[in-house]
Design a protein around this motif. Structure first.
Motif, PDB file in Angstrom:
ATOM      1  N   ALA A 183      36.878  21.354  42.180  1.00  0.00           N
ATOM      2  CA  ALA A 183      37.464  21.119  40.950  1.00  0.00           C
ATOM      3  C   ALA A 183      37.839  22.497  40.315  1.00  0.00           C
ATOM      4  CB  ALA A 183      36.726  20.388  40.056  1.00  0.00           C
ATOM      5  N   VAL A 184      36.741  23.541  40.581  1.00  0.00           N
ATOM      6  CA  VAL A 184      36.817  24.968  40.004  1.00  0.00           C
ATOM      7  C   VAL A 184      38.082  25.576  40.792  1.00  0.00           C
ATOM      8  CG1 VAL A 184      35.814  26.940  39.801  1.00  0.00           C
ATOM      9  CG2 VAL A 184      34.376  25.021  39.180  1.00  0.00           C
ATOM     10  N   ALA A 185      38.047  25.202  42.204  1.00  0.00           N
ATOM     11  CA  ALA A 185      39.042  25.921  43.119  1.00  0.00           C
ATOM     12  C   ALA A 185      40.411  25.489  42.729  1.00  0.00           C
ATOM     13  CB  ALA A 185      38.755  25.768  44.509  1.00  0.00           C
ATOM     14  N   ALA A 186      40.571  24.152  42.435  1.00  0.00           N
ATOM     15  CA  ALA A 186      41.931  23.411  41.993  1.00  0.00           C
ATOM     16  C   ALA A 186      42.461  24.106  40.804  1.00  0.00           C
ATOM     17  CB  ALA A 186      41.624  21.948  42.115  1.00  0.00           C
ATOM     18  N   PHE A 201      39.155  37.283  36.252  1.00  0.00           N
ATOM     19  CA  PHE A 201      38.566  36.920  37.750  1.00  0.00           C
ATOM     20  C   PHE A 201      39.691  36.850  38.486  1.00  0.00           C
ATOM     21  CE2 PHE A 201      37.817  33.583  41.246  1.00  0.00           C
ATOM     22  CZ  PHE A 201      36.617  33.979  41.578  1.00  0.00           C
ATOM     23  N   ARG A 202      39.560  37.474  39.890  1.00  0.00           N
ATOM     24  CA  ARG A 202      40.514  37.486  41.012  1.00  0.00           C
ATOM     25  C   ARG A 202      40.370  36.544  41.933  1.00  0.00           C
ATOM     26  NH1 ARG A 202      41.573  44.070  41.825  1.00  0.00           N
ATOM     27  NH2 ARG A 202      41.986  44.543  39.663  1.00  0.00           N
ATOM     28  N   LEU A 203      41.402  35.892  42.584  1.00  0.00           N
ATOM     29  CA  LEU A 203      41.045  34.982  43.525  1.00  0.00           C
ATOM     30  C   LEU A 203      40.476  35.417  44.794  1.00  0.00           C
ATOM     31  CD1 LEU A 203      44.409  32.592  42.708  1.00  0.00           C
ATOM     32  CD2 LEU A 203      41.975  32.473  41.868  1.00  0.00           C
ATOM     33  N   ASP A 204      41.082  36.599  44.992  1.00  0.00           N
ATOM     34  CA  ASP A 204      40.517  37.260  46.332  1.00  0.00           C
ATOM     35  C   ASP A 204      38.917  37.622  46.423  1.00  0.00           C
ATOM     36  OD1 ASP A 204      40.825  39.222  44.604  1.00  0.00           O
ATOM     37  OD2 ASP A 204      41.992  40.676  45.951  1.00  0.00           O
ATOM     38  N   MET A 205      38.778  37.693  45.169  1.00  0.00           N
ATOM     39  CA  MET A 205      37.002  38.189  44.904  1.00  0.00           C
ATOM     40  C   MET A 205      36.901  39.497  45.481  1.00  0.00           C
ATOM     41  SD  MET A 205      35.250  34.454  45.308  1.00  0.00           S
ATOM     42  CE  MET A 205      33.606  35.347  44.833  1.00  0.00           C
ATOM     43  N   ALA A 206      37.605  40.595  45.444  1.00  0.00           N
ATOM     44  CA  ALA A 206      37.678  41.826  46.149  1.00  0.00           C
ATOM     45  C   ALA A 206      36.646  42.593  45.127  1.00  0.00           C
ATOM     46  CB  ALA A 206      39.033  42.027  46.346  1.00  0.00           C
ATOM     47  N   LEU A 228      40.690  30.281  51.940  1.00  0.00           N
ATOM     48  CA  LEU A 228      41.628  29.168  52.755  1.00  0.00           C
ATOM     49  C   LEU A 228      42.921  29.331  52.222  1.00  0.00           C
ATOM     50  CD1 LEU A 228      39.455  26.225  53.892  1.00  0.00           C
ATOM     51  CD2 LEU A 228      40.079  28.186  55.177  1.00  0.00           C
ATOM     52  N   ALA A 229      43.107  29.252  50.941  1.00  0.00           N
ATOM     53  CA  ALA A 229      44.302  29.373  50.074  1.00  0.00           C
ATOM     54  C   ALA A 229      44.981  30.682  50.058  1.00  0.00           C
ATOM     55  CB  ALA A 229      44.270  28.659  48.832  1.00  0.00           C
ATOM     56  N   GLY A 230      44.435  31.542  50.374  1.00  0.00           N
ATOM     57  CA  GLY A 230      44.682  33.111  50.202  1.00  0.00           C
ATOM     58  C   GLY A 230      45.891  33.554  51.519  1.00  0.00           C
ATOM     59  N   PRO A 231      46.305  34.830  51.461  1.00  0.00           N
ATOM     60  CA  PRO A 231      46.953  35.316  52.638  1.00  0.00           C
ATOM     61  C   PRO A 231      46.399  35.287  53.899  1.00  0.00           C
ATOM     62  CG  PRO A 231      46.672  36.960  51.172  1.00  0.00           C
ATOM     63  CD  PRO A 231      46.063  35.652  50.575  1.00  0.00           C
ATOM     64  N   ALA A 232      46.710  34.703  55.113  1.00  0.00           N
ATOM     65  CA  ALA A 232      46.260  34.726  56.433  1.00  0.00           C
ATOM     66  C   ALA A 232      45.976  36.127  56.953  1.00  0.00           C
ATOM     67  CB  ALA A 232      46.740  33.738  57.254  1.00  0.00           C
ATOM     68  N   ARG A 233      44.883  36.538  57.392  1.00  0.00           N
ATOM     69  CA  ARG A 233      44.790  37.916  58.032  1.00  0.00           C
ATOM     70  C   ARG A 233      44.932  38.007  59.400  1.00  0.00           C
ATOM     71  NH1 ARG A 233      39.601  40.346  54.320  1.00  0.00           N
ATOM     72  NH2 ARG A 233      40.434  40.030  52.370  1.00  0.00           N
ATOM     73  N   GLN A 284      33.381  39.714  55.676  1.00  0.00           N
ATOM     74  CA  GLN A 284      33.482  39.665  54.478  1.00  0.00           C
ATOM     75  C   GLN A 284      33.366  38.168  53.985  1.00  0.00           C
ATOM     76  OE1 GLN A 284      36.211  41.871  55.800  1.00  0.00           O
ATOM     77  NE2 GLN A 284      34.340  43.073  55.860  1.00  0.00           N
ATOM     78  N   LEU A 285      33.900  37.902  52.829  1.00  0.00           N
ATOM     79  CA  LEU A 285      33.787  36.487  52.507  1.00  0.00           C
ATOM     80  C   LEU A 285      33.940  35.291  53.209  1.00  0.00           C
ATOM     81  CD1 LEU A 285      33.070  35.533  49.456  1.00  0.00           C
ATOM     82  CD2 LEU A 285      35.515  35.108  48.943  1.00  0.00           C
ATOM     83  N   ALA A 286      35.029  35.237  54.065  1.00  0.00           N
ATOM     84  CA  ALA A 286      35.383  34.264  54.903  1.00  0.00           C
ATOM     85  C   ALA A 286      34.181  33.839  55.820  1.00  0.00           C
ATOM     86  CB  ALA A 286      36.657  34.434  55.647  1.00  0.00           C
TER      87      ALA A 286
END
Length: 346
Positions: free
Chosen positions: A56-59, A112-117, A181-186, A233-235
């Motif tokens: 829910a929070v991620a959506a 808050f930033r979605l990439d949590m950088a 997973l929803a962010g840009p692929a590295r 990192q986070l992943a």
């Protein structure tokens, strides 16, 4: 022309409805998975990790507040799969929807930033999205059971703590993974893939060894979390923490390994302490490492630009970004007196 305008007006509504329906399906699926690892505390079923809160929070962070009907529908479907819906179901559905909404609004308020950088992003998710907002769902859910008489007042705090910890763990373990997973692929080099495979194999061996051992070797999981955070990192860290927490939950429900011969309350306390420590270590350490790497890249980029400017200056060339051509000195002109002569006081 009017028909085209009507279609354009309804297109956002259709998109929002489809996204909400997808969120409801994901919420329901996550709820069914979470119920596989349920425990009984004071005669009440509790889940050490409740994945729907993370979904829910991620959506909400990804699609905005417009998907709240999907969260409400998913919550209703989960409750309907367990018992016959009644008047109290409305309160539970509302609390399960309001809690993630409050988490979303609080996180958006602090930028808050979605990439949590940044470290502040990890801290915000832990204390605002997890510990703070989930107080709503836990208090409403357990308080409703006390009001209806299905739970004694003396058992309130034990059940409340289990409910609150389960909802919080869902936010701390599931939401970051979905955001990654929803962010840009590295792109990873072959060397990184080899290290990732070795880390995965080590996790698959060491986590069961630590959890299934009756000697209490749960601390062996934390070097893996540090390794995953430093290198991936986070992943990497969140995925490792989620696997360790899920595996520990299933071992705890079967009364084996590190949770052998413990009471229901002792199992819940020990399990939630381990899950919370793993989640905090994974999130905060990964945020620190990511922020430091971003700062290092910025400093390196600034040094490269400064070196380029100094190189151009040493060669006598204009630096990049400066106007071309040599600098000109201002000239001062004087008007000559009539007759072309200057007097001594002119």
């Amino acid at each position: 022309m009017a028909g085209v305008l009507d279609i354009r007006q309804f297109r956002p509504l259709t998109e929002a409805a489809l996204i909400s329906l997808a969120v409801a399906v994901c919420y329901y699926a996550a709820g069914r998975l979470g119920l596989l690892g349920r425990l009984v505390v004071e005669g009440v079923v509790a889940t050490p990790i409740w994945p729907p809160t993370g979904v829910a929070v991620a959506a909400l962070l990804l699609f905005g507040a417009r998907v709240w009907p999907g969260i409400a529908l998913g919550s209703f479907l989960v409750i309907a799969s367990l018992t016959t819906p009644g008047p109290t179901t409305v309160v539970t559905v509302v609390s399960n929807t309001v809690a993630p909404l409050c988490a979303f609004l609080l996180l958006r308020r602090v930028g808050f930033r979605l990439d949590m950088a940044r470290l502040r992003d990890g801290v915000s998710l832990v204390f605002l999205g997890g510990f703070g907002a989930m107080l709503i769902s836990a208090t409403a859910g357990v308080g409703l059971q006390v009001v209806t008489g299905s739970l004694d007042r003396s058992e309130f705090w034990a059940v409340w703590l289990a409910w609150w910890a389960g909802d919080t763990m869902g936010v701390l373990l599931v939401a970051p993974l979905l955001l990654v997973l929803a962010g840009p692929a590295r792109r990873f080099r072959l060397r990184r893939w080899k290290e990732a495979a070795f880390l995965g194999l080590t996790t698959l061996v060491l986590v069961p060894l630590a959890v299934l051992s009756p000697m209490g070797l749960l601390f062996l999981v934390f070097p893996l979390l540090v390794w995953a955070a430093l290198r991936f990192q986070l992943a990497g860290s969140v995925l490792c923490a989620l696997f360790a927490s899920v595996f520990a939950t299933f071992v705890a429900t079967s009364d084996r390994g590190a949770f052998f011969r413990l009471s229901d309350v002792e199992i819940m306390v020990k399990l939630q302490t381990f899950n919370g420590s793993a989640a905090l270590t994974a999130l905060l350490l990964a945020s620190v490492i990511t922020e430091q790497r971003a700062t290092r890249r910025s400093v390196r980029r600034a040094c490269e630009e400064l070196a380029e400017v100094l190189e151009h200056l040493a060669a006598g060339e204009p630096s990049p970004g400066s106007p071309a051509g040599p600098p000109t000195e201002p000239t001062e002109s004087r008007a000559a007196p009539p007759g072309g002569k200057q007097g001594p006081h002119s």
